[in-house]
Design a protein around this motif. Structure first.
Motif, PDB file in Angstrom:
ATOM      1  N   ILE A   4     -50.301  41.216  95.806  1.00 45.17           N
ATOM      2  CA  ILE A   4     -50.799  39.843  95.683  1.00 45.17           C
ATOM      3  C   ILE A   4     -52.281  39.867  96.007  1.00 45.17           C
ATOM      4  O   ILE A   4     -52.691  40.432  97.024  1.00 45.17           O
ATOM      5  CB  ILE A   4     -50.036  38.852  96.586  1.00 45.17           C
ATOM      6  N   GLU A   5     -53.082  39.320  95.119  1.00 40.19           N
ATOM      7  CA  GLU A   5     -54.534  39.309  95.276  1.00 40.19           C
ATOM      8  C   GLU A   5     -55.013  37.870  95.387  1.00 40.19           C
ATOM      9  O   GLU A   5     -54.718  37.034  94.529  1.00 40.19           O
ATOM     10  CB  GLU A   5     -55.204  39.984  94.074  1.00 40.19           C
ATOM     11  N   ARG A   6     -55.758  37.585  96.441  1.00 40.26           N
ATOM     12  CA  ARG A   6     -56.304  36.244  96.671  1.00 40.26           C
ATOM     13  C   ARG A   6     -57.805  36.313  96.399  1.00 40.26           C
ATOM     14  O   ARG A   6     -58.546  36.978  97.133  1.00 40.26           O
ATOM     15  CB  ARG A   6     -56.018  35.779  98.093  1.00 40.26           C
ATOM     16  N   THR A   7     -58.257  35.648  95.358  1.00 40.59           N
ATOM     17  CA  THR A   7     -59.646  35.710  94.930  1.00 40.59           C
ATOM     18  C   THR A   7     -60.297  34.343  95.116  1.00 40.59           C
ATOM     19  O   THR A   7     -59.842  33.368  94.507  1.00 40.59           O
ATOM     20  CB  THR A   7     -59.745  36.114  93.448  1.00 40.59           C
ATOM     21  N   GLU A 134     -58.810  29.188  96.033  1.00 43.00           N
ATOM     22  CA  GLU A 134     -58.482  30.552  95.618  1.00 43.00           C
ATOM     23  C   GLU A 134     -57.714  30.605  94.296  1.00 43.00           C
ATOM     24  O   GLU A 134     -56.978  29.684  93.946  1.00 43.00           O
ATOM     25  CB  GLU A 134     -57.625  31.234  96.687  1.00 43.00           C
ATOM     26  N   TRP A 135     -57.899  31.722  93.604  1.00 42.14           N
ATOM     27  CA  TRP A 135     -57.063  32.124  92.468  1.00 42.14           C
ATOM     28  C   TRP A 135     -56.144  33.211  93.011  1.00 42.14           C
ATOM     29  O   TRP A 135     -56.603  34.237  93.499  1.00 42.14           O
ATOM     30  CB  TRP A 135     -57.955  32.664  91.360  1.00 42.14           C
ATOM     31  N   LEU A 196     -58.501  37.981  82.072  1.00 45.70           N
ATOM     32  CA  LEU A 196     -59.429  38.922  82.695  1.00 45.70           C
ATOM     33  C   LEU A 196     -60.409  38.157  83.579  1.00 45.70           C
ATOM     34  O   LEU A 196     -60.907  37.093  83.191  1.00 45.70           O
ATOM     35  CB  LEU A 196     -60.211  39.698  81.634  1.00 45.70           C
ATOM     36  N   LEU A 197     -60.668  38.687  84.765  1.00 44.54           N
ATOM     37  CA  LEU A 197     -61.620  38.089  85.688  1.00 44.54           C
ATOM     38  C   LEU A 197     -62.732  39.082  85.999  1.00 44.54           C
ATOM     39  O   LEU A 197     -62.465  40.262  86.278  1.00 44.54           O
ATOM     40  CB  LEU A 197     -60.939  37.688  87.007  1.00 44.54           C
ATOM     41  N   TRP A 198     -63.970  38.600  85.962  1.00 43.79           N
ATOM     42  CA  TRP A 198     -65.130  39.366  86.416  1.00 43.79           C
ATOM     43  C   TRP A 198     -65.702  38.640  87.629  1.00 43.79           C
ATOM     44  O   TRP A 198     -65.865  37.411  87.607  1.00 43.79           O
ATOM     45  CB  TRP A 198     -66.189  39.460  85.322  1.00 43.79           C
ATOM     46  N   LEU A 199     -66.024  39.391  88.680  1.00 43.61           N
ATOM     47  CA  LEU A 199     -66.393  38.772  89.949  1.00 43.61           C
ATOM     48  C   LEU A 199     -67.880  38.919  90.267  1.00 43.61           C
ATOM     49  O   LEU A 199     -68.545  39.837  89.779  1.00 43.61           O
ATOM     50  CB  LEU A 199     -65.585  39.397  91.100  1.00 43.61           C
ATOM     51  N   ASN A 200     -68.356  38.000  91.109  1.00 40.86           N
ATOM     52  CA  ASN A 200     -69.695  38.110  91.688  1.00 40.86           C
ATOM     53  C   ASN A 200     -69.587  39.014  92.907  1.00 40.86           C
ATOM     54  O   ASN A 200     -69.092  38.588  93.950  1.00 40.86           O
ATOM     55  CB  ASN A 200     -70.205  36.729  92.127  1.00 40.86           C
ATOM     56  N   GLU A 204     -68.407  39.121  97.633  1.00 39.71           N
ATOM     57  CA  GLU A 204     -67.167  39.718  98.106  1.00 39.71           C
ATOM     58  C   GLU A 204     -67.242  40.166  99.557  1.00 39.71           C
ATOM     59  O   GLU A 204     -66.265  40.170 100.268  1.00 39.71           O
ATOM     60  CB  GLU A 204     -66.802  40.919  97.231  1.00 39.71           C
ATOM     61  N   LYS A 205     -68.452  40.524 100.020  1.00 35.56           N
ATOM     62  CA  LYS A 205     -68.560  41.075 101.365  1.00 35.56           C
ATOM     63  C   LYS A 205     -68.088  40.117 102.446  1.00 35.56           C
ATOM     64  O   LYS A 205     -67.278  40.475 103.288  1.00 35.56           O
ATOM     65  CB  LYS A 205     -69.994  41.528 101.628  1.00 35.56           C
TER      66      LYS A 205
END
Length: 460
Positions: A4-7, A134-135, A196-200, A204-205
């Motif tokens: 499970i990924e919480r973005t 969150e996604w 598809l998701l591309w992240l900033n 993320e840090k």
């Protein structure tokens, strides 16, 4: 495999519906598109290689149901992802949407799920959910501990705090990729469409630095055997209440908290471990219980204790930090308060540091009096939260003192006058019930007010 990924929505730079016209494998798509996250999207007809649930990609409707409304996850860029109701024909202002089997809406599990018989039963699943910030991407392969029925998936996504969640295609078409976690679930069949998701990556840090804790409220409402001999105390109620109390303290101190059964529903031991193991870099798993001595009546065994899979490591550091605060709060602890037991399921099958707390014996009359007492629960929850916060290396944030309710203000002279003219029938106000006191007064209105005052004085 289960993941499970919480973005954070704020971390999403772009989201797209990928139309897999070339029937490419997940690894081929990842190599070509270089996303940070990818997941199976809509159900499709293999023979016609077309989706069978509403899908819109980059402004083009790929499929729309001619008769029914569908709830969908929709977006223009990605960070703006939200739920929308797609009407028959597919008209929607959003550039992209994907609708499948609706699981959760407005934070509530849907009482009835609509899906074909061919996707029923326990199998690998993919789901997408949204919280306010969150996604959430869920993926589990066939035969894994996360394989589940649609109803079990619905309940799981609701427990994750989703205000909206949709089940995507699954079984042999479970295709999920998460670059940061090293996850590649490549199904034996390709997916017709993927999200598809591309992240900033600059954002993320801070997310990775936030400490994470899972609170596991032991047992559930269906387990009525774990109770005091007189039937006045039930372990499942106590454990859930303590999880809520501890969570409030931890979140105030900046900890991200996940509960295994936030709504009190039934959750298997395997599911509890899957929830914990699905959180990358989980800092601590805390299972909350009360103890019991052998036999069916009251016993002399009493006191707080903490169980670990084995000695040493981060779990023992966590246990000792919690124990120190519990002792400081004046709680009675066992003569050997830390116990090693590798047979306990959640301690054995959780990969993060894990502790299991027994708050006392519900077979001891003195302990039961404490376990049932709200003030005792509050003190112990605060102590255990302090210990967890200390173990995580964070600063304790005190609770804000409760403010006394403000005394109602005395009415002004203008307010008294307004009430009087209404009650006396001098001025009745407008049809909307308002007086509109700042409106101008006509000579006719002034004459009417003077007449009514004269009547009250007996002059006419």
């Amino acid at each position: 495999m289960v993941h499970i990924e919480r973005t954070p929505l704020s971390a999403i730079r772009r989201a797209a519906v990928y139309v897999n016209s070339g029937k490419k494998s997940l690894s081929e798509i990842v190599a070509e598109q270089q996303p940070d996250i990818a997941m199976t999207a809509a159900f499709y007809d293999p023979g016609r290689w077309k989706p069978v649930c509403p899908v819109k990609a980059d402004g083009k409707v790929l499929f729309a149901d001619p008769e029914y409304n569908y709830w969908a996850i929709a977006w223009d860029t990605g960070p703006d992802a939200a739920e929308v109701l797609v009407p028959p024909g597919g008209s929607c202002a959003r550039t992209n949407y994907v609708a499948n089997c609706l699981l959760v809406r407005e934070g509530k599990p849907q009482p009835k799920l609509y899906y074909g018989a061919d996707v029923s039963g326990r199998r690998g699943r993919v789901a997408v959910g949204l919280t306010d910030t969150e996604w959430i991407t869920y993926g589990a392969t066939d035969g894994s501990s996360g394989a589940c029925t649609p109803e079990e998936l619905r309940d799981y996504m609701a427990r994750q705090g989703c205000r909206f969640a949709v089940m995507m295609d699954g079984g042999g078409k479970v295709n999920v990729y998460v670059k940061a976690a090293g996850v590649m679930m490549e199904g034996r069949d390709p997916s017709n469409t993927l999200i598809l998701l591309w992240l900033n990556h600059e954002e993320e840090k801070p997310v990775s630095e936030k400490k994470t804790v899972v609170l596991d409220a032991g047992h559930d409402a269906g387990n009525l055997a774990n109770k005091s001999p007189d039937g006045t105390y039930y372990e499942h109620e106590f454990a859930l209440d303590m999880a809520k109390r501890i969570r409030a303290h931890l979140e105030r101190c900046g900890v991200a908290v996940t509960e295994t059964r936030p709504d009190g529903g039934a959750v298997s031991l395997a599911q509890r471990c899957a929830i914990a193991n699905g959180i990358p870099g989980l800092d601590l798993f805390v299972s909350l219980h009360s103890n019991a001595a052998g036999g069916s009546g009251w016993s002399s065994a009493k006191g707080w204790s903490c169980y670990l899979y084995g000695s040493g490591g981060e779990r023992e550091k966590a246990a000792n930090a919690i124990l120190a605060e519990v002792r400081a709060a004046g709680v009675t602890v066992r003569s050997a308060p830390i116990v090693y037991d590798p047979a306990l399921y959640v301690l054995k099958h959780t990969t993060a540091p894990a502790v299991l707390i027994e708050h006392g014996f519900h077979t001891n009359q003195e302990d039961v009096a404490n376990l049932k007492d709200g003030a005792w629960r509050a003190a112990v929850a605060a102590a255990e939260a302090r210990g967890i916060v200390a173990y995580l290396g964070l600063a304790w944030v005190p609770e804000e003192p409760q403010k006394a309710p403000a005394e109602p203000a005395e009415p002004t002279e203008a307010e008294l006058a307004e009430a009087w003219v209404q009650s006396a029938g001098v001025m009745a106000g407008y049809d909307d019930g308002e007086m509109h006191l700042d409106d101008p007064v006509t000579r006719r209105q002034l004459m009417l007010v003077a007449y009514r005052l004269a009547k009250l004085a007996g002059l006419v």
